[in-house]
Design an enzyme around this catalytic site. Structure first.
Site, PDB file in Angstrom:
ATOM      1  N   ASN A   1      39.669  89.999 -36.513  1.00  0.00           N
ATOM      2  CA  ASN A   1      38.243  90.268 -36.726  1.00  0.00           C
ATOM      3  C   ASN A   1      37.537  88.923 -36.628  1.00  0.00           C
ATOM      4  OD1 ASN A   1      35.685  90.910 -37.613  1.00  0.00           O
ATOM      5  ND2 ASN A   1      36.281  91.186 -39.760  1.00  0.00           N
TER       6      ASN A   1
ATOM      7  N   LYS B   1      34.443  88.259 -36.672  1.00  0.00           N
ATOM      8  CA  LYS B   1      33.186  88.182 -37.442  1.00  0.00           C
ATOM      9  C   LYS B   1      32.077  87.560 -36.582  1.00  0.00           C
ATOM     10  CE  LYS B   1      35.963  87.740 -41.582  1.00  0.00           C
ATOM     11  NZ  LYS B   1      35.906  87.735 -43.005  1.00  0.00           N
TER      12      LYS B   1
ATOM     13  N   HIS C   1      33.563  97.559 -42.774  1.00  0.00           N
ATOM     14  CA  HIS C   1      34.072  96.290 -43.311  1.00  0.00           C
ATOM     15  C   HIS C   1      33.299  95.965 -44.596  1.00  0.00           C
ATOM     16  CE1 HIS C   1      34.979  92.034 -43.720  1.00  0.00           C
ATOM     17  NE2 HIS C   1      36.035  92.254 -42.951  1.00  0.00           N
TER      18      HIS C   1
ATOM     19  N   GLU D   1      32.018  93.353 -45.582  1.00  0.00           N
ATOM     20  CA  GLU D   1      30.803  92.547 -45.340  1.00  0.00           C
ATOM     21  C   GLU D   1      29.654  93.446 -44.873  1.00  0.00           C
ATOM     22  OE1 GLU D   1      32.676  89.648 -42.795  1.00  0.00           O
ATOM     23  OE2 GLU D   1      33.846  88.944 -44.517  1.00  0.00           O
TER      24      GLU D   1
ATOM     25  N   GLU E   1      41.628  96.136 -47.501  1.00  0.00           N
ATOM     26  CA  GLU E   1      41.196  94.752 -47.628  1.00  0.00           C
ATOM     27  C   GLU E   1      40.557  94.517 -48.993  1.00  0.00           C
ATOM     28  OE1 GLU E   1      40.605  92.875 -43.506  1.00  0.00           O
ATOM     29  OE2 GLU E   1      38.692  93.726 -44.124  1.00  0.00           O
TER      30      GLU E   1
ATOM     31  N   GLY F   1      38.706  85.952 -46.885  1.00  0.00           N
ATOM     32  CA  GLY F   1      38.102  84.640 -46.652  1.00  0.00           C
ATOM     33  C   GLY F   1      38.246  83.687 -47.830  1.00  0.00           C
TER      34      GLY F   1
ATOM     35  N   SER G   1      43.044  87.164 -45.996  1.00  0.00           N
ATOM     36  CA  SER G   1      43.696  85.848 -45.945  1.00  0.00           C
ATOM     37  C   SER G   1      45.138  85.900 -45.427  1.00  0.00           C
ATOM     38  CB  SER G   1      43.640  85.151 -47.304  1.00  0.00           C
ATOM     39  OG  SER G   1      42.289  84.932 -47.692  1.00  0.00           O
TER      40      SER G   1
END
Ligand code: PEP
Length: 250
Positions: A10, A12, A95, A97, A167, A173, A213
């Site tokens: 991904n 991003k 996701h 985010e 996730e 991250g 991660s």
């Protein structure tokens, strides 16, 4: 039948179109692995040049998001037809985010899941708890809700083709990977949820990734777990290390 691993990057909001092509050319020789599906999920503007650069390789192209309408007055959005025409096979939906910064709800994600299947796109639907939820002991309740609403109204045949990415938000991250035990426990719980909603055969077929991660040092242990069928990888997908993650079994 054994589930084929799926390892997706991904990207991003990283990589201009020219940087994207350069990255594909660097990674292409490193990510060959017949035992896994390899997907690069890239920013919308990179899709066309990345699809071109991936031709003749084992890399499949994915998008990071998609809208649930066919076309029309939705300024700034990308339709499923646009993705398909550009050579996209997979699309990340929900996701954390997108949920956190852009207010996407489980109901929005459910509409996107239906739309993706209407266009033969394979959704990678993300779910995962916050640190607070983990500490409150409601991880599995929360994820079961995300999965149940996300999959509402989809047939078993559709669910079998879908990918779920577990996730944990606290691991994305942050450099803080979930332990293999934590990741396996939740992925198993997700599979049990799919078995309850559909049936054992659907639960057996659906692929469940871990994301958060993942790096070259943690991939092999994570992907060896019974219910973890690969990974969704952010930061490390932009580095040559992604080749080591894809070749976790070598
Ligand atoms: C992600 O964005 O899906 C992700 C897992 O990111 P990272 O690997 O950087 O934690």
């Amino acid at each position: 039948m054994a589930r084929k691993k799926i390892i997706a990057g991904n990207w991003k909001m990283n990589m201009t179109p020219s940087e994207a092509v350069e990255l594909v050319n660097t990674l292409k020789p490193l990510v060959a692995n017949e035992e896994a599906d390899v997907v690069f999920c890239v920013p919308a503007i990179d899709i066309v040049p990345v699809a071109e650069a991936c031709k003749g390789s084992n890399i499949q192209v994915g998008a990071e998001n998609m809208y649930f309408e066919e076309k029309g007055a939705y300024t700034g959005e990308i339709s499923p037809n646009m993705l398909v025409d550009a050579g996209v096979k997979y699309v990340i939906l929900g996701h954390s985010e997108r949920r956190g910064y852009f207010g996407e709800t489980d109901a929005d994600i459910n509409k996107k899941m239906h739309k993706a299947f209407e266009h033969n796109l394979i959704p990678i639907m993300c779910c995962g708890e916050s640190l607070e939820q983990r500490e409150q002991g409601v991880t599995m309740d929360f994820i079961r809700q995300q999965v149940k609403i996300g999959f509402q109204g989809l047939t078993a045949d559709q669910a079998k083709q879908a990918v779920i990415a577990y996730e944990p938000i606290w691991a994305i991250g942050t450099g803080k990977t979930a332990t293999t035990e934590q990741a396996q426990e939740v992925c198993k719980g997700i599979r049990e949820c799919i078995a309850e909603v559909y049936d054992a055969a659907t639960a057996e077929a659906i692929r469940i990734q871990y994301g958060g991660s993942v790096n070259a040092a943690t991939a092999a242990d994570l992907f060896a777990q019974e219910d973890i069928d690969g990974g969704l990888v952010g930061g490390a997908a932009l580095k040559p290390d992604f080749g080591k993650i894809v070749n976790y079994n070598k």
